[in-house]
Design an enzyme around this catalytic site. Structure first.
Site, PDB file in Angstrom:
ATOM      1  N   LYS A  80       7.714   3.073  -5.153  1.00 11.94           N
ATOM      2  CA  LYS A  80       6.867   4.187  -5.574  1.00 11.94           C
ATOM      3  C   LYS A  80       7.707   5.458  -5.650  1.00 11.94           C
ATOM      4  O   LYS A  80       8.557   5.709  -4.787  1.00 11.94           O
ATOM      5  CB  LYS A  80       5.730   4.337  -4.564  1.00 11.94           C
ATOM      6  CG  LYS A  80       4.658   5.367  -4.906  1.00 11.94           C
ATOM      7  CD  LYS A  80       3.542   5.297  -3.864  1.00 11.94           C
ATOM      8  CE  LYS A  80       2.402   6.259  -4.152  1.00 11.94           C
ATOM      9  NZ  LYS A  80       1.294   6.096  -3.170  1.00 11.94           N
ATOM     10  N   SER A 153      -3.263   5.605  -4.870  1.00 10.15           N
ATOM     11  CA  SER A 153      -2.324   6.332  -5.697  1.00 10.15           C
ATOM     12  C   SER A 153      -1.127   5.479  -6.122  1.00 10.15           C
ATOM     13  O   SER A 153      -0.377   5.862  -7.019  1.00 10.15           O
ATOM     14  CB  SER A 153      -1.810   7.554  -4.921  1.00 10.15           C
ATOM     15  OG  SER A 153      -1.027   7.155  -3.801  1.00 10.15           O
ATOM     16  N   SER A 177      -4.361   3.847  -0.609  1.00  9.26           N
ATOM     17  CA  SER A 177      -3.502   3.798  -1.789  1.00  9.26           C
ATOM     18  C   SER A 177      -2.590   2.589  -1.887  1.00  9.26           C
ATOM     19  O   SER A 177      -1.939   2.391  -2.917  1.00  9.26           O
ATOM     20  CB  SER A 177      -2.661   5.076  -1.875  1.00  9.26           C
ATOM     21  OG  SER A 177      -3.494   6.194  -2.048  1.00  9.26           O
TER      22      SER A 177
END
Length: 463
Positions: A80, A153, A177
């Site tokens: 990420k 997210s 997330s």
């Protein structure tokens, strides 16, 4: 090999270590697939092709020489874009941090490299790891259906792992997330206990609730990745000092005799498809020898609503160097959260802290009577992007979205998300097991046992 890109990480590295596959060929295959498939999914924000190929050549030489570092050696992975890397910028899904180049890798990245994993690049996320993508940055698409929510997210991490664009991804979880995109994309996600994985070099959303963890295709893969990335870190004093178990070995212990907590009233706020998945999980758990135990989960309605000002207060501190001085560069969702935090008084914040401590203690007591707890990811299955766009106008719907996720960021309990079925439209439905503090081994045992009895984790989108 057909469908090479959909192998589980451990299936892949078994072939690589046996000399049946070349790390260089695998990385080349992944880079070609990213170039073609990701044009429509947009899961990557940066691809490190040159450094990935160089790492693949080094891995191939080491493996041929018999110097195998472990189960991740030779596996292409991605992280990420909150995680610092020295070979690509880290923008955290924002405009204000665009172009930031770190002078060191995040601890989680360094540990992946030390384990022999090959970093393909950086994965997209919502702005600052909150709920919405920045208006000027393309949002990833759900590979199962572009009209449906990809999760937030860690949206790029979920999409890439599901679409065969990496063999493992790193996500973060502050309110759900890792779990939302794992459920939405039909993959396995592990959120360890708070502090189980170092946060050094990972841009924060809300430090006291941020968790770092793997998003993969199976619980065995999650065990292998977590073993590599977990543990104490001198650069992160909040990282837990407890020794890291051999999670892969632990998964072989099975689940017979483990107590699975069920709160029927708490689980009643789910739609038909999600409820059917939970019923089937209970059936399989009993078949595997788990004891189903009725429990009463603490009332979490207030702690769910408290999450927003708590998170807002912490994110306001994280962004005080650029907000409000560069407010125009922020999207409305993250800006709204920061404003909420900036408007929270010291007295109100202390009340949040006290309620959180009280709730955490009550959750701890639940695990005096059970080993694991069953929950959905969210109460409504496979929402559309259009439906999610209107979420913020309805406080009750926002609460329902978070009621099975954010409480365990507030309490710091570990969770594992597993694929458990599909809607009639063919969209994945996930569910969670939750465990007591530092009981990731129990989650992984349960995940592996469940996946030995089912094949939901072996279903892949047709792209």
């Amino acid at each position: 090999m057909s469908d090479l890109h959909f192998l589980e990480l451990l299936e892949l590295t078994e072939l690589i270590h046996a000399g049946k596959l070349s790390p260089v060929e695998v990385v080349q295959d992944q880079l070609q697939r990213i170039e073609t498939v990701d044009a429509t999914i947009s899961s990557y924000v940066a691809v490190s092709a040159d450094s990935a190929l160089q790492a693949a050549r080094e891995a191939e030489a080491e493996i041929k020489a018999g110097k195998i570092k472990g189960p991740l050696h030779g596996a292409p992975v991605a992280v990420k874009d909150l995680c610092w890397t020295t070979d690509a910028p880290t923008a955290a899904g924002t405009v204000v941090r665009a172009g930031f180049m770190a002078d060191e890798d995040a601890t989680v990245v360094r540990r992946l490299r030390e384990a022999g994993a090959i970093l393909l690049g950086k994965l997209a996320l919502t702005e600052g790891a909150y709920t919405d993508h920045h208006p000027d940055i393309a949002a990833p698409k759900n590979p199962w259906g572009h009209a449906h929510w990809v999760g937030a997210s860690s949206s790029g991490s979920g999409a890439a792992a599901a679409a065969g664009l990496c063999y493992a991804a790193i996500g973060t979880d502050t309110g759900g997330s890792i779990r939302f995109p794992s459920g939405a994309n039909g993959i396995t996600g592990l959120k360890g206990s708070w502090g189980r994985v170092s946060r050094h070099g990972v841009f924060a959303l809300a430090p006291t609730m941020d968790h770092v963890g793997p998003m993969v295709r199976s619980a065995r893969d999650a065990a292998a990745v977590m073993a590599a990335i977990a543990g104490a870190d001198e650069q992160d004093p909040t990282a837990l000092l407890a020794p890291v178990p051999d999670y892969l070995t632990e998964t072989g212990k099975g689940v017979k005799g483990l107590r699975l907590g069920i709160d029927a009233q708490w689980l009643s706020d789910v739609d038909g498809p999600a409820g059917a998945v939970l019923d089937e999980v209970k059936r399989i758990a009993g078949q595997l020898g788990m004891e189903l135990v009725e429990v009463k989960f603490p009332d979490s309605r207030q702690i769910v609503m408290d999450w927003f000002p708590q998170c807002g207060s912490e994110v306001a501190v994280e962004h005080e160097q650029t907000y409000p001085s560069r407010q125009a560069e922020y999207g409305p969702s993250l800006a709204g959260l920061i404003e909420l935090g900036r408007g929270t008084s010291g007295l109100d914040y202390q009340k949040l802290v006290l309620r959180r401590l009280d709730f955490t203690g009550r959750v701890r007591r639940v695990f005096e009577d059970v080993d694991l707890l069953l929950a959905p990811v969210q109460g409504f299955s496979a929402p559309t992007c259009e439906w999610m766009a209107g979420l913020g106008v309805n406080v009750e719907t926002v609460r329902r979205l978070h009621q099975y996720t954010s409480p365990f960021d507030s309490s710091g309990n570990p969770t594992i998300t597993l694929p458990g079925g599909f809607t009639k439209e063919g969209l994945p439905i996930g569910f969670q097991f939750i465990a007591g503090h530092l009981k990731e081994d129990l989650l992984l045992r349960a995940g592996v046992a469940y996946q030995q009895e089912t094949d939901w984790h072996r279903k892949h989108p047709k792209i």
